[in-house]
Write a protein that holds these residues in place. Sequence first.
Motif: not given
Length: 277
Positions: A260-268, A38-43, A14-21, A26-32
């Motif tokens: 922002i969710v899709d971009g995080a998933r690409v990196v993970l 399935p959109r951001l698995p194991n994170a 499970v990958r750990r994500i630190t978010v700077l705001i 609202t973009n943090l909420q999208a990540l949460l």
Amino acid sequence: MTTLHETIVPTPPVRRITVLISGSGTNLQALLDAAETPRLPNAAITYVLSSRSNAFGLTRAKTHNPPIPTSVCALKTFLSRNPGSTREHYDAEVARQVLDSRPDIVVLAGWMHILSDRFLEVLNGERQPPPAPALPPPHPNSLPTQTEPIPSASSPIDGHPASSLQSKSLPAPPHTQHFPIPIINLHPALPGAFDGANAIGRALEAFQKGEVKNTGVMVHRVVAEVDRGEPLLVREVEIKAEDTLEGLEARIHQVEHEIIVDGARVVLEELNKDSSS
């Protein structure tokens, strides 16, 4: 015991994500909302750092299930509490706090400061972080509020009483911190267009002058040059003749919450591929 027909597939960590705001989050909420789906698995979002003590995103983090650790590192407060410090010292302190959160990736989701080379050098593993200051950055005395409701222990979530939901826990930090730590940023413009602040307003003005037809949103890697890192994902957004600034902002924000969710998933996915090879 396995048979010849069985294959053991290791479960990715499970990958750990630190978010700077800096604001409402609202973009943090999208990540949460997307984490561990399935959109951001194991994170999981495991830390939120704000440049403003009244950022409503802090409330989103603290009222999440499980509650997410937060901190505030405000530029003016840091400089006043550390006489003789410079902007680079501030960026180094931000990097120290981020590094202490032991992230796999860092997402800038509305962070309103330009980060200098000092920040990048620490997260790239090229420079040691500074020691913790004698006076730590302030924490808000109370949770920031706004008109949007946040689920409480007695309010329903997805049709179920919140009190009936099983309490969750955050993933443990890794034993070893790997470098460089990927850093991505969300910017409401197309690559090479309207870098920096007020990108949406400047795009609308350019459209009204006949200089552009569209604008967009991108997620890019963070480098020293503002909004010039490698684009990971780009989405175009049409500008309409009847658009007001508020209307265009609303449509762009909808795209932001997705990309922002899709971009995080690409990196993970890149991290998981590298760790398995």
